[in-house]
Motif scaffolding. Structure first.
Motif, PDB file in Angstrom:
ATOM      1  N   THR A 137      47.102  34.881  44.006  1.00  0.00           N
ATOM      2  CA  THR A 137      45.767  35.483  43.914  1.00  0.00           C
ATOM      3  C   THR A 137      45.821  36.963  44.256  1.00  0.00           C
ATOM      4  OG1 THR A 137      44.707  33.387  44.466  1.00  0.00           O
ATOM      5  CG2 THR A 137      43.406  35.389  44.799  1.00  0.00           C
ATOM      6  N   ILE A 177      44.015  43.218  50.194  1.00  0.00           N
ATOM      7  CA  ILE A 177      43.380  43.743  48.990  1.00  0.00           C
ATOM      8  C   ILE A 177      42.191  44.631  49.339  1.00  0.00           C
ATOM      9  CG2 ILE A 177      41.677  41.929  48.480  1.00  0.00           C
ATOM     10  CD1 ILE A 177      44.211  43.343  45.962  1.00  0.00           C
ATOM     11  N   ASP A 215      44.784  40.002  41.775  1.00  0.00           N
ATOM     12  CA  ASP A 215      43.749  40.953  42.179  1.00  0.00           C
ATOM     13  C   ASP A 215      44.295  42.378  42.186  1.00  0.00           C
ATOM     14  OD1 ASP A 215      41.967  38.894  42.486  1.00  0.00           O
ATOM     15  OD2 ASP A 215      42.080  38.822  44.674  1.00  0.00           O
TER      16      ASP A 215
END
Length: 390
Positions: free
Chosen positions: A195, A162, A199
């Motif tokens: 997650t 990310i 994100d």
């Protein structure tokens, strides 16, 4: 085979017929099919509902062209929209065509935002197809070698990184989309955690990017959800499907929501064969059987049985790095190249695959039972032990 182009390293077997999760060769030997045509034969082989739907459609009309309305196509689009919560569907014939449509949509979206050279963030170890654009988006130099110059407009980052995606966004104002496999199939059954998915959705919303989910291999119930993105609750702007949608009849789909909906108009894209009555009849039968027989729940239950069974059978065996997956997408990673196991398994009456050099890939049909799982473990675990010298 002398006149066939030499594009496949084929195994020395030809199958004459199948029944459920079993295939039979020309000598009558049977094989447990733990690959299902690389996640294609969702309902296994010779499934009565699928055979009946195909035969009835073939006896009526096979193809008319998208110059005319196709009621079966409209019905299948409605089902996919209802199951996904998305809005529009374009039908084609394969996964790479669905991904081509997604790439074109992203570029079209960028041009409408006055971005002259729109770019798409893609992931390392991804596999999106073998056409020039999808090959360029694929994160595998071996499959790209010899086909340069590749199509430009792709920015590559490590899978699930990310921070790298945020960094690209800070410095590259031509980015219009991110393309992600929720589970990398060819890349070795690598899983994007919930997650990361959430994100990524947030970054796309912040920056006005489209989120493209390549569900060609993991869609249609294989992970235990209709679509992989439903695990984390995110909603993509574009989703691509193929493989398991027609249970062996070629069909692909590019599905849109949000900012990707309503972009294409007449003449912007098309397909001669895409979504013809035969393919859509197969797709409708596949979805109906998954729904009626709770095959998504079965994928979770049987997938867990296979993974747990392999863990128990290989406990303490050095050389086994990981046993992972979601539903009936399973990867057994070893510490060395293990392509030889494919032929050894074939000789033992078991169909498997090896991808990313070191990962045994299992993609059984959604009709696999717990008894089939036990048979698979009993056949495969000793082969792995012997291969690793233990």
């Amino acid at each position: 085979m002398s006149h066939l182009m030499n594009t496949y390293a084929r195994l020395p077997v030809a199958f004459t017929h199948g029944e459920g999760v079993w295939l039979f060769d020309e000598t009558g030997k049977r094989y447990l099919d733990a690959l299902s045509g690389i996640a294609v034969s969702t309902l296994g082989h010779n499934h009565p509902r699928l055979v009946r739907a195909i035969a009835e459609q073939a006896a009526s009309v096979l193809h008319t062209s998208n110059l005319y309305r196709i009621p079966r196509q409209e019905e299948l689009a409605d089902r996919l929209a209802a199951l996904s919560g998305m809005d529009e569907v374009f039908f084609c014939n394969s996964g790479c065509e669905a991904n081509e449509a997604a790439i074109k949509l992203a570029r079209f979206y960028g041009h409408k935002k006055n971005i002259d050279h729109p770019e798409i963030i893609v992931m390392e170890n991804a596999f999106h197809g073998r056409t020039l654009a999808t090959l360029s988006a694929t994160g595998n130099r071996k499959t790209q070698a010899g086909f340069e110059p590749l199509v430009t407009g792709f920015v590559r980052v490590p899978y699930k990184d990310i921070a790298a995606i945020r960094a690209v966004g800070e410095h590259n104002h031509n980015v219009v989309a991110v393309m992600l496999e929720m589970v990398q199939g060819e890349g070795g059954i690598n899983i994007a955690d919930d997650t990361f998915q959430r994100d990524l959705r947030a970054i796309c919303d912040e920056r006005g990017w489209l989120l493209i989910c390549d569900e060609v291999q993991c869609g249609i119930g294989r992970t235990g959800h209709w679509f992989g993105f439903q695990q984390s609750g995110v909603m993509p702007d574009i989703m691509t499907l193929a493989k398991g949608l027609g249970s062996g009849v070629p069909i692909g789909a590019c599905v849109t929501a949000g900012h990707a909906t309503g972009l294409f108009g007449p003449g912007n894209h098309g397909s001669t064969f895409g979504g013809n009555p035969l393919a859509c009849a197969a797709g409708l039968a596949t979805i109906a059987e998954i729904e009626d027989k709770s095959l998504r729940d079965n994928a979770v239950r049987v997938g867990d049985a296979i993974r747990n069974g392999m863990r128990e059978a290989l406990v303490g065996v050095s050389g086994v790095i990981d046993i992972r997956g979601r539903g009936l997408m399973i990867g057994i990673e070893l510490d060395r190249p293990c392509g030889d196991l494919v032929r050894q398994a074939l000789e033992a009456g078991l169909l498997i695959n090896v991808t990313a050099d070191r990962v045994i890939r299992l993609l059984p049909a959604l009709v696999f039972t717990e008894q089939d799982a036990s048979t698979l473990v009993s056949a495969l675990a000793p082969l792995v032990r012997k291969f690793l010298g233990q």
